[in-house]
Scaffold this motif. Structure first.
Motif, PDB file in Angstrom:
ATOM      1  N   CYS A 260     -63.682 -46.267   3.778  1.00 48.80           N
ATOM      2  CA  CYS A 260     -62.238 -46.700   3.922  1.00 48.80           C
ATOM      3  C   CYS A 260     -61.945 -47.810   5.110  1.00 48.80           C
ATOM      4  CB  CYS A 260     -61.233 -45.731   3.787  1.00 48.80           C
ATOM      5  SG  CYS A 260     -59.725 -46.205   4.011  1.00 48.80           S
TER       6      CYS A 260
ATOM      7  N   HIS B 242     -58.950 -42.527  -5.373  1.00 48.45           N
ATOM      8  CA  HIS B 242     -58.497 -43.331  -4.180  1.00 48.45           C
ATOM      9  C   HIS B 242     -57.895 -44.779  -4.967  1.00 48.45           C
ATOM     10  CE1 HIS B 242     -62.622 -44.619  -5.307  1.00 48.45           C
ATOM     11  NE2 HIS B 242     -62.418 -45.712  -5.098  1.00 48.45           N
TER      12      HIS B 242
ATOM     13  N   TRP C  17     -59.714 -48.068  -0.589  1.00 47.29           N
ATOM     14  CA  TRP C  17     -58.933 -47.335   0.160  1.00 47.29           C
ATOM     15  C   TRP C  17     -58.656 -46.025  -0.054  1.00 47.29           C
ATOM     16  CZ3 TRP C  17     -56.159 -49.837   4.683  1.00 47.29           C
ATOM     17  CH2 TRP C  17     -56.354 -50.983   4.610  1.00 47.29           C
ATOM     18  N   HIS C  18     -58.521 -44.898   0.696  1.00 49.56           N
ATOM     19  CA  HIS C  18     -57.924 -43.600   0.578  1.00 49.56           C
ATOM     20  C   HIS C  18     -56.502 -44.049  -0.008  1.00 49.56           C
ATOM     21  CE1 HIS C  18     -60.995 -41.779   3.380  1.00 49.56           C
ATOM     22  NE2 HIS C  18     -61.079 -41.172   2.370  1.00 49.56           N
TER      23      HIS C  18
END
Length: 99
Positions: free
Chosen positions: A56, A69, A91-92
């Protein structure tokens, strides 16, 4: 007499229903968001579709396979859609929200 919870007055299950888009159901809802004057395409990735691990860019931690995610890429890049898609980052979901 007990109340019936069965809906009344609706059409049967097979009558004139709108066809479902399987790709939309399996991939999630793609949307466009604007951050600091730049437009980004945000694609949710479900846990079932998360088959690889990623790092991330928001927190620098690993997004393990099987973790829900988002994939994010520029929607208005000058190099074209292929270059924007190649530059996508995973990305988270929480990290993207607070970025």
């Amino acid at each position: 007499m007990p109340r019936s919870n069965r809906p009344r007055g609706r059409k049967a299950a097979g009558d004139e229903r709108e066809e479902l888009d399987i790709e939309r159901l399996t991939l999630g809802w793609r949307r466009t968001e604007t951050r600091r004057g730049t437009s980004y395409t945000v694609q949710p990735i479900s846990a079932a579709n998360a088959r690889k691990g990623y790092v991330c860019p928001g927190c620098g931690r690993e997004i393990a396979p099987g973790v829900e995610h988002v994939a994010v890429w520029r929607a208005d890049g000058v190099l074209g859609d292929k270059a924007d898609l190649a530059g996508r980052r995973h990305w988270h979901t929480h990290c993207w929200r607070i970025a």
